[in-house]
Design an enzyme around this catalytic site. Structure first.
Site, short mmCIF file in Angstrom:
data_model
loop_
_atom_site.label_atom_id
_atom_site.label_comp_id
_atom_site.label_asym_id
_atom_site.label_seq_id
_atom_site.Cartn_x
_atom_site.Cartn_y
_atom_site.Cartn_z
N ARG A 64 4.38 2.68 -2.26
CA ARG A 64 5.66 2.57 -1.54
C ARG A 64 6.43 1.30 -1.89
NH1 ARG A 64 2.21 5.28 2.24
NH2 ARG A 64 1.55 3.23 2.91
N GLU A 101 -12.21 -1.85 4.28
CA GLU A 101 -13.13 -1.77 5.42
C GLU A 101 -14.54 -1.39 4.98
OE1 GLU A 101 -13.26 0.31 9.82
OE2 GLU A 101 -11.48 0.51 8.57
#
Length: 176
Positions: A64, A101
């Site tokens: 993006r 993560e």
């Protein structure tokens, strides 16, 4: 920053609960991108921050960051450099790893994308934990770029991502 543009753009952010996993509220910018007026208002926010900074190139983060960064580069008549996920660039690259993560990922930049000493602005849609952006900053500096500032449409302040970019100045328009 034009407060009217910020409010206008904020109205186009859609919250999507439990995406990509339970407990996360995803900030979806698709409504901004599909609306010509909102997209222009969001690009104008980036442009306001870039004008007058003697910028040589814009680096946009996959994917993006490409949407905003390429338009900003076009409007400023400067080069655009795509910073991609590992394995997506066809020429010689430099890479930098960052933590996710559950594991690690890597970003890459063509070795000849930035000339030593060029003034660079980093653009992306979202600053969260700062891992991707910090790896982008590392790559820009590794190939000799002078990272002037990092600019984001949205910042999730509670994740403290801007700390990973210090001492680079960070600008964000919509803070959550």
């Amino acid at each position: 920053m034009a407060p009217d543009n910020i409010g206008k753009v904020r109205s186009g952010v859609r919250d999507v609960p439990d995406f990509p996993k339970k407990g996360i509220v995803f900030k979806d910018i698709t409504p901004i991108l599909k609306d010509g007026e909102l997209f222009r208002a969001s690009v104008d926010l980036f442009l306001e921050q870039c004008r007058g900074k003697m910028i040589d190139k814009i680096v946009g983060i996959d994917a993006r960051g490409f949407l905003f960064g390429s338009v900003v580069a076009y409007e400023l008549s400067v080069g655009f450099v795509p910073l991609r996920k590992k394995g997506r660039l066809p020429y010689k690259t430099e890479s930098a790893k960052y933590s996710l993560e559950y594991g690690e990922a890597e970003m890459e930049l063509h070795v000849d994308a930035i000339t030593r000493g060029e003034r660079i602005v980093l653009i992306d849609d979202l600053l969260a934990t700062g891992g991707t952006s910090a790896s982008a900053a590392t790559l820009i500096k590794k190939v000799g770029g002078d990272l002037v500032t990092a600019i984001f449409l949205i910042e999730l302040e509670f994740l403290h991502g801007r700390e990973k970019l210090a001492p680079t100045p960070v600008i964000s328009f919509l803070k959550y």
